[in-house]
Enzyme design. Structure first.
Site: not given
Length: 134
Positions: A67, A104, A107, A111, A119, A121
């Site tokens: 990704c 932050h 996310h 999956d 995951r 990310c």
């Protein structure tokens, strides 16, 4: 809103962090895919919060999700990651933040690989890396 252990003013965060790290961690921005310092980094060690130094992820839970962002299947310890519903950009996602300072991070999606199927990310700009002592 969570009462975080590490609390700083906006001016203090701006003074501590470089502009991209500030935008990502304090304003929930996202770095471009395949541009962050850790998306293709697979050294042995721990990934820590760039804001407060809390250990967030271990290198043995990192995987290449394709990704363009660092991806992990599990946090370093229970309770270090806060999950928050995110309804921005016309999507329904789960934002993840550092439980210690509210930074932050990115996310989490369902999956990922087993054993968790998750995951995480994460933006490289939210992370610092500490190599494991040999």
């Amino acid at each position: 809103m969570t009462d975080y252990k590490v609390k700083k003013t906006d001016a203090e965060w701006r003074a501590q962090l470089d502009p991209m790290d500030y935008q990502v961690t304090r304003q929930a921005a996202t770095e471009h895919a395949f541009t962050g310092r850790f998306w293709d980094h697979f050294e042995d060690g721990a990934y820590k919060c760039i804001c407060c130094g809390a250990k967030l992820f271990e290198s043995d839970t990192k995987f290449d999700a394709g990704c363009g962002w660092p991806s992990y299947w599990q946090p370093a310890e229970d309770g270090i990651i806060e999950r928050v519903a995110d309804h921005t950009h016309g999507m329904i996602r789960v934002e993840v933040r550092c439980q210690n300072c509210g930074a932050h991070l990115g996310h989490v999606f369902d999956d990922g690989p087993q054993p968790t199927g998750e995951r995480y990310c994460i933006n490289s700009a939210a992370l610092d890396f500490v190599p494991r002592d040999k």
